[in-house]
Design an enzyme around this catalytic site. Structure first.
Site, PDB file in Angstrom:
ATOM      1  N   VAL A 118       0.833  -1.205   0.000  1.00  0.00           N
ATOM      2  CA  VAL A 118       0.000   0.000   0.000  1.00  0.00           C
ATOM      3  C   VAL A 118       0.864   1.251   0.000  1.00  0.00           C
ATOM      4  O   VAL A 118       0.608   2.208  -0.746  1.00  0.00           O
ATOM      5  CB  VAL A 118      -0.964  -0.002   1.206  1.00  0.00           C
ATOM      6  CG1 VAL A 118      -1.757   1.309   1.263  1.00  0.00           C
ATOM      7  CG2 VAL A 118      -1.918  -1.179   1.118  1.00  0.00           C
ATOM      8  N   GLU A 134     -10.221   6.966   5.793  1.00  0.00           N
ATOM      9  CA  GLU A 134     -11.076   6.391   4.754  1.00  0.00           C
ATOM     10  C   GLU A 134     -10.588   5.017   4.323  1.00  0.00           C
ATOM     11  O   GLU A 134     -11.394   4.117   4.038  1.00  0.00           O
ATOM     12  CB  GLU A 134     -11.126   7.327   3.537  1.00  0.00           C
ATOM     13  CG  GLU A 134     -12.081   6.874   2.446  1.00  0.00           C
ATOM     14  CD  GLU A 134     -13.527   6.864   2.907  1.00  0.00           C
ATOM     15  OE1 GLU A 134     -14.082   5.744   3.068  1.00  0.00           O
ATOM     16  OE2 GLU A 134     -14.093   7.941   3.119  1.00  0.00           O
ATOM     17  N   GLY A 141     -11.464  -0.616   1.692  1.00  0.00           N
ATOM     18  CA  GLY A 141     -10.528  -0.231   0.647  1.00  0.00           C
ATOM     19  C   GLY A 141     -10.909   1.011  -0.118  1.00  0.00           C
ATOM     20  O   GLY A 141     -10.938   2.115   0.417  1.00  0.00           O
ATOM     21  N   ILE A 175     -13.777   1.890  -1.389  1.00  0.00           N
ATOM     22  CA  ILE A 175     -15.160   2.367  -1.270  1.00  0.00           C
ATOM     23  C   ILE A 175     -15.190   3.537  -0.290  1.00  0.00           C
ATOM     24  O   ILE A 175     -14.783   3.393   0.868  1.00  0.00           O
ATOM     25  CB  ILE A 175     -16.093   1.247  -0.765  1.00  0.00           C
ATOM     26  CG1 ILE A 175     -16.083   0.062  -1.735  1.00  0.00           C
ATOM     27  CG2 ILE A 175     -17.512   1.771  -0.590  1.00  0.00           C
ATOM     28  CD1 ILE A 175     -16.880  -1.141  -1.244  1.00  0.00           C
ATOM     29  N   GLU A 191      -3.373 -14.372   3.927  1.00  0.00           N
ATOM     30  CA  GLU A 191      -2.069 -14.486   4.569  1.00  0.00           C
ATOM     31  C   GLU A 191      -1.715 -15.953   4.804  1.00  0.00           C
ATOM     32  O   GLU A 191      -2.579 -16.837   4.747  1.00  0.00           O
ATOM     33  CB  GLU A 191      -2.080 -13.747   5.911  1.00  0.00           C
ATOM     34  CG  GLU A 191      -2.430 -12.275   5.818  1.00  0.00           C
ATOM     35  CD  GLU A 191      -1.338 -11.446   5.165  1.00  0.00           C
ATOM     36  OE1 GLU A 191      -0.180 -11.914   5.092  1.00  0.00           O
ATOM     37  OE2 GLU A 191      -1.651 -10.329   4.709  1.00  0.00           O
ATOM     38  N   ASP A 203     -11.205  -9.452  11.129  1.00  0.00           N
ATOM     39  CA  ASP A 203     -10.978  -8.294  10.267  1.00  0.00           C
ATOM     40  C   ASP A 203     -12.303  -7.578   9.984  1.00  0.00           C
ATOM     41  O   ASP A 203     -12.392  -6.348  10.086  1.00  0.00           O
ATOM     42  CB  ASP A 203     -10.335  -8.751   8.953  1.00  0.00           C
ATOM     43  CG  ASP A 203     -10.176  -7.625   7.955  1.00  0.00           C
ATOM     44  OD1 ASP A 203      -9.259  -6.819   8.127  1.00  0.00           O
ATOM     45  OD2 ASP A 203     -10.992  -7.550   7.008  1.00  0.00           O
ATOM     46  N   LYS A 209     -13.644  -3.575  11.179  1.00  0.00           N
ATOM     47  CA  LYS A 209     -14.234  -2.600  10.258  1.00  0.00           C
ATOM     48  C   LYS A 209     -15.665  -2.250  10.679  1.00  0.00           C
ATOM     49  O   LYS A 209     -16.073  -1.083  10.602  1.00  0.00           O
ATOM     50  CB  LYS A 209     -14.209  -3.165   8.842  1.00  0.00           C
ATOM     51  CG  LYS A 209     -12.803  -3.369   8.308  1.00  0.00           C
ATOM     52  CD  LYS A 209     -12.797  -4.171   7.014  1.00  0.00           C
ATOM     53  CE  LYS A 209     -11.386  -4.417   6.513  1.00  0.00           C
ATOM     54  NZ  LYS A 209     -11.338  -5.300   5.331  1.00  0.00           N
ATOM     55  N   GLY A 260      -6.065  -4.307  -1.691  1.00  0.00           N
ATOM     56  CA  GLY A 260      -5.096  -4.174  -2.768  1.00  0.00           C
ATOM     57  C   GLY A 260      -4.429  -2.818  -2.723  1.00  0.00           C
ATOM     58  O   GLY A 260      -4.962  -1.854  -2.177  1.00  0.00           O
TER      59      GLY A 260
END
Length: 432
Positions: free
Chosen positions: A14, A130, A135, A137, A191, A202, A206, A302
């Site tokens: 990233v 954000e 990601g 969105i 992973e 995860d 979020k 990604g």
């Protein structure tokens, strides 16, 4: 205006994508914001590693906290990950000196978001994230800004691309969970240790952030009921398909009469729903407001997708945009009343591997009736055998709306009756 000098902590997938995007879009960003936006300092573990980036003229730090305290930067970008140090210490150091922070770190925000937001308010710095949820969105700004005129009743979505990829391959290609997980790891979607993704944690991190933004509550990841996907079988996905559903790992936060219900678990959703048609590593978030109902779909992970969100936040910083991290001052964020999962109401899919002998069906029906559970359908699959040679059959029950507590009591009674040969499978159903 003077250029915005960026300090970038983390040069992985990233971080490198952010660096390239800032170079590629330099002219456009300056035109949009009125300022040049440029990385002038970085923190990474191995300065000698070839990352395919032109880092000449960029100041190197091996300690991200030192980068956060560098007087030559105007904004600190944290892309290291992790819910503790050094990420926490570096972000805190930047905020304490009044420096805006941009982060993609959902684990850190889920655990320490309130503390970091207080630091931001105390120093007048901005805390932007954000990229931490879904990601590419733009769901954070949508909830915090664009839907400010709405009373939000529910937010839900597919928030983990790894799980959605696995469930899509299982359903479409009739491949086992383990085969699909291995393929996800080979492609870099999962992973080497996939626990954080496939066990739902995860998604829960979020969801904790989205819940705070949607309902004006304190971030509380511990309030979320969490189930993952590793227990799902091809038989379950085939049954869902026959019944007109797709199975998705959803994160759901909804207002109820007893509080805010927060849950992460596999869910059967009608095939015609937009969220049911989201496949592969794509994410989707649905928001139900009193004025607007919408669904946002896009890449959830990604390098480029996450970098897009990071650079969007940097553009806000360059323009001088400021606001409260979670939409309200921390002092005004309410401690959410937790709605117990036992009181969740909805339809249920229940698969039982039962001993194939007379009276079994009657026992199951009686235990369901004892809990006042009405059955929409009962399907018995062809008998087979378990590892011990005992002849078994799969009985699939679809219930009308009932409570989690009633379903769990009924299943416990059926197990106590000795008519099941293995652990029952329970999947919640979302209906029109």
């Amino acid at each position: 205006m003077s250029e915005l000098k960026v300090g970038l902590a983390g040069l992985g997938t990233v971080g490198a994508a952010v660096f390239r995007m800032l170079e590629r879009r330099a002219g456009a960003l300056e035109a949009i914001t009125g300022r040049a936006v440029k990385v002038v300092a970085v923190a990474a573990r191995d300065p000698g590693r070839d990352r395919g980036l032109d880092l000449s003229g960029v100041t190197w730090h091996t300690d991200p906290v030192a980068l956060a305290r560098d007087p030559g930067i105007d904004v600190f970008v944290e892309l290291m990950g992790g819910d503790g140090d050094p990420a926490k210490a570096a972000v805190a150091a930047a905020l304490d000196r009044g420096l805006p922070v941009v982060t993609a770190n959902k684990a850190l925000l889920a655990k320490c978001g309130l503390d970091l937001a207080r630091r931001a308010e105390a120093s007048g710095a901005g805390l932007h994230f954000e990229a931490a949820v879904a990601g590419g969105i733009p769901i954070v700004k949508t909830l915090r800004e664009s839907l400010a005129g709405n009373v939000i009743e529910r937010v839900s979505g597919i928030l983990n691309g790894t799980c959605n990829y696995i469930l899509t391959r299982m359903a479409d290609e009739k491949l086992s969970f383990q085969v699909c997980l291995g393929e996800a790891q080979r492609l870099g979607y999962a992973e080497a240790d996939p626990t954080f993704d496939i066990d739902g944690f995860d998604t829960a991190h979020k969801l904790a952030i989205l819940t705070s933004l949607a309902f004006g509550t304190q971030v509380d990841a511990d309030a979320i009921y969490v189930e993952g996907i590793r227990q799902l079988t091809l038989a379950d996905l085939a049954a869902a398909d026959d019944l007109g559903y797709r199975v998705k790992l959803l994160g759901v936060a909804v207002k109820t009469d007893t509080g805010i219900e927060q849950r992460v678990h596999p869910t059967m959703v009608p095939k015609h729903w937009p969220i049911a048609q989201v496949s592969g590593v794509t994410n989707a978030v649905a928001v139900d407001g009193d004025a607007v109902t919408l669904t946002l779909v896009g890449p959830g992970a990604g390098g480029d997708a996450t970098a897009s969100a990071v650079v969007g936040d940097l553009a806000d910083v360059a323009r001088g945009a400021r606001g409260f991290a979670f939409g309200l001052p921390v002092a005004q964020l309410q401690k959410a009343e937790r709605a117990p999962m036992q009181r969740h109401e909805g339809g249920y899919y229940i698969r039982l591997a039962v001993v194939n002998r007379p009276g079994t069906a009657a026992t199951i029906a009686r235990r369901m009736a004892d809990e006042q559970i009405s059955l929409e359908s009962i399907v018995q699959r062809r008998p087979g055998g378990d590892a011990s040679g005992t002849e078994t059959a799969h009985v699939i029950l679809i219930t009308y709306a009932t409570t989690e507590e009633a379903v769990r009591r009924a299943i416990a009674a059926i197990e106590a009756d000795g008519v099941v040969a293995s652990l029952p499978q329970v999947i919640r159903i979302e209906k029109d």
